[in-house]
Each structure stands twice: as C-alpha cells, then as structure tokens.
Design an enzyme around this catalytic site. Structure first.
Site, PDB file in Angstrom:
ATOM      1  CD  GLU A 133      71.822  35.735  28.495  1.00  7.90           C
ATOM      2  OE1 GLU A 133      70.406  36.030  28.961  1.00  7.90           O
ATOM      3  OE2 GLU A 133      71.910  34.609  27.903  1.00  7.90           O
ATOM      4  CE  LYS A 171      65.057  29.845  33.015  1.00  8.21           C
ATOM      5  NZ  LYS A 171      65.981  30.849  33.589  1.00  8.21           N
TER       6      LYS A 171
HETATM    7  C1  LIG Z   1      70.381  33.721  31.514  1.00 10.78           C
HETATM    8  C2  LIG Z   1      68.847  34.339  31.350  1.00 10.78           C
HETATM    9  N1  LIG Z   1      68.821  35.279  30.430  1.00 10.78           N
HETATM   10  C3  LIG Z   1      67.626  35.865  30.168  1.00 10.78           C
HETATM   11  C4  LIG Z   1      66.462  35.433  31.243  1.00 10.78           C
HETATM   12  C5  LIG Z   1      65.029  36.100  31.191  1.00 10.78           C
HETATM   13  O1  LIG Z   1      64.183  35.053  30.448  1.00 10.78           O
HETATM   14  P1  LIG Z   1      62.822  35.508  30.823  1.00 10.78           P
HETATM   15  O2  LIG Z   1      62.370  36.855  30.449  1.00 10.78           O
HETATM   16  O3  LIG Z   1      61.863  34.324  29.920  1.00 10.78           O
HETATM   17  O4  LIG Z   1      62.295  34.877  32.243  1.00 10.78           O
HETATM   18  C6  LIG Z   1      66.633  34.586  32.264  1.00 10.78           C
HETATM   19  C7  LIG Z   1      65.873  34.174  33.232  1.00 10.78           C
HETATM   20  O5  LIG Z   1      64.946  34.181  33.593  1.00 10.78           O
HETATM   21  C8  LIG Z   1      67.823  33.786  32.517  1.00 10.78           C
HETATM   22  O6  LIG Z   1      68.299  33.095  33.241  1.00 10.78           O
END
Ligand SMILES: Cc1ncc(COP(=O)(O)O)c(C=O)c1O
Length: 343
Positions: free
Chosen positions: A223, A187
């Site tokens: 995604e 992240k």
């Molecule tokens: C690029 C990205 N993909 C997927 C997610 C989903 O992750 P999570 O379910 O842990 O929030 C996030 C953020 O929250 C993201 O920034």
C-alpha cells in the site's frame, strides 16, 4: 431551511486542521471498560513526559468522515467498520478494547455538537479523528495502566492539492512500512512515524507518496503510506489481499463491493506483483482522506511507468463517481452504509 454553518471559508478547504467547538474525552484503567465519556471544549491536554505513548508508542487512532448529502442530511459513512477496526487496533496494542457501541455513540455525540462545521453539500467533509493512548508514566517497556480516548473533528477538503490530482509515486526499495507479522494491520501511530522518513525523501525527489513492497520477497506491492492500492488490467480489478502488514481500509472494502456488486466487475483480493502493476491500464489509491485518487506515474529504480493520458481512466471514473454519489446521497444506498446524524 438551510443548515446553520460555522464561519469557515468553505471554498478554500484543504486537508489542514481547523479547530472546532468541542472534543470527546474518556478515561479508562486497565481491566475496566470504556464508559462515561463526555464532550469538553476543544483545547490542549496535559501529559507526563514519561507517558507510555510518548516513550513506547502505545497509541492507535481512526479516521472517518461525515458528509452533508444533497437532501441536507448529515451522515456518517460505514462507521461500524471503523468501530471494528479500532476494537482490533486497541487489542493489538494492549489497550483496553474500545467496544463498537461505545465508539459509535462517542462519534455521534461529537459530530452532533459540531454539526455546523460539516462543510455544505459538495464542498468537502468533516474528518473525524478518534485517538486512544497509554497515559501513565513508565520507565520500563510495558503497557500503561491508564488510558485516554478522545475524538476531535475538522472540516476538510482534498487531501492532495490540485483539482484532479494524478499521483506521481515511487516504489520504495530501501524501506518497509510494516513487517509481515507486525502492526501494519492495526492503525497504530508507530506505522506512521516509520513512514515519515521515506515520505520526506520521496517528496524532496518530487514524488507525492511511496508504494511499499512486502518485506519478505519484495516482489509484491502492499500500500502507500496512507491509502490502499488498486490495479486494473485485462478486465480484472486487483488489490493486495490483507495481511499482517496491510491496513484493511474501509474505502478499499467499499470499492471492492461497488465494483463487484454494482458495476459487475471481476474483483480479486490477491497477491499483486510488481509485474501486475507495470502492466496495469489504471492504478488508483483509496482511503478516507484521499477518497479515490488516480495514479499518473510510478517510478521503480530508474524506470518510469505512465498510466495517464490526460483523462481519468474509465474504470477509476465509474468507481469514483459511484462511491461519491453514495456518500453524498445522490443515489440510493444499496448497502445501508450511511447513518444519519441529523434531521
Ligand atoms: C496505511 C493506510 N492504509 C490504508 C488506509 C485507508 O483506510 P480507510 O479506507 O479505512 O481510510 C489508511 C487510512 O486511512 C492508512 O493509513
């Protein structure tokens, strides 16, 4: 007795930052461990213009939520998973590793001190944003020698405006979010700056977000800029398998577990080709901020694929209801995902 609440208009919460009482702060030098953080009043911070984070993007963050349940508890959702991911993100960006115990303790302290900013049951949630970055100045490219960790929080409502929002997405053919062996599975702040230009362009064209394709063959979906994707077709729920370029979402994993273990569905973490997406009956995205948001339309080159018939698809509905019920304490918590902060 009802929980004491801050002076906030709970009915008009969106996904905007609202200042709260305090934030958590800790410092760490390279070669040392994170320890001795404390709460300080929420406020601005000082930073050298030569700080490594500003010049070379050495920064990572997390996103998690606290909820008020129907029985007036304040709970965190799967905080251990965010802890694991932050440990990985810091390692990947050459930041002293933030260990799970330190992280979880800091999140608890911050939420406890701002408890009255957690929206009442059913009115939203408290978004928790831990951030870590390289502080020291540098001209040459290299990791910083000292680092800062902070957590701030904000009460939030829906990420996308509108009551039951169906997303209008565009498949991005000109830009990638992350390289296959890059930092997409951390992240890292740089992943989000990479997504700003395609997102701004898509919004101008009337879309809510973009779907990124894999950077090698461009025939598999990865995604969207801030959430993972799921497609449902022929009795199978599929989501792209995690790789170097896809963030391992906590909500993604929760949806996989709910769908297979509670709803008895067939779930596959696999390659999801464009063809799978175009043939799908239901498409939705998942994330801490977006929760479970259905997709209504997808544009690819000059073609539009529609997934919306005026109602939430039955599979999306079942999964969304189950996740929401677990988070709000409306059903038992079969996986032990909730950690109570208060009462
Ligand atoms: C690029 C990205 N993909 C997927 C997610 C989903 O992750 P999570 O379910 O842990 O929030 C996030 C953020 O929250 C993201 O920034």
């Amino acid at each position: 007795m009802p929980l004491k609440k801050a002076m906030v208009d709970w009915d008009s919460l969106g996904f905007n930052f609202l200042e709260t009482r305090s934030m958590y702060s800790a410092n760490c030098n390279v070669g040392e461990d994170w320890e001795n953080g404390s709460l300080i009043p929420f406020g601005n911070i000082e930073l050298s213009p030569a700080a490594v984070v500003l010049n070379y993007g050495q920064g990572v963050f997390e996103g998690t939520k606290a909820f008020q349940t129907c029985d007036e508890r304040i709970v965190l959702f799967r905080i251990d998973q965010n802890a694991r991911r932050l440990a990985w993100s810091t390692e990947r960006l050459c930041i002293p590793k933030v260990k799970p115990d330190f992280f979880i303790n800091a999140v608890f302290e911050t939420v406890k001190d701002n408890l009255d900013f957690v929206p009442p049951y059913g009115k939203g949630s408290m978004y928790i944003r831990p951030i870590v970055w390289g502080v020291s100045p540098a001209l040459g490219v290299g990791p910083a020698i000292d680092y800062r960790f902070m957590i701030y929080v904000s009460p939030v409502g829906p990420y996308f405006k509108g009551n039951l929002k169906f997303l209008n997405l565009k498949i991005e053919t000109n830009f990638h979010r992350a390289a296959s062996k890059g930092i997409g599975n951390a992240k890292a702040i740089g992943n989000y700056s990479a997504s700003l230009f395609p997102l701004a362009k898509a919004k101008k064209e009337g879309f809510d977000e973009v779907i990124y394709l894999d950077s090698v063959s461009e025939d598999r979906i990865e995604e969207i800029g801030s959430a993972n994707l799921f497609v449902y077709h022929d009795g199978i729920l599929k989501t792209p398998k995690v790789s170097g370029s896809i963030l391992k979402g906590v909500t993604r994993d929760s949806v996989c577990k709910i769908s297979s273990d509670i709803l008895g569905m067939k779930v596959e973490e696999t390659d999801v080709f464009l063809k799978d997406l175009f043939e799908a009956k239901e498409v939705f995205c998942t994330g801490t901020a977006v929760q479970i948001t259905p997709v209504g339309r997808i544009s690819y080159k000059n073609k539009v694929y529609k997934y919306y018939d005026g109602n939430l698809g039955p599979i999306t509905k079942k999964i969304k209801e189950t996740l929401t019920k677990i988070q709000r304490g409306e059903m038992n918590d079969p996986f032990g995902w909730l950690s109570p902060v208060s009462v």
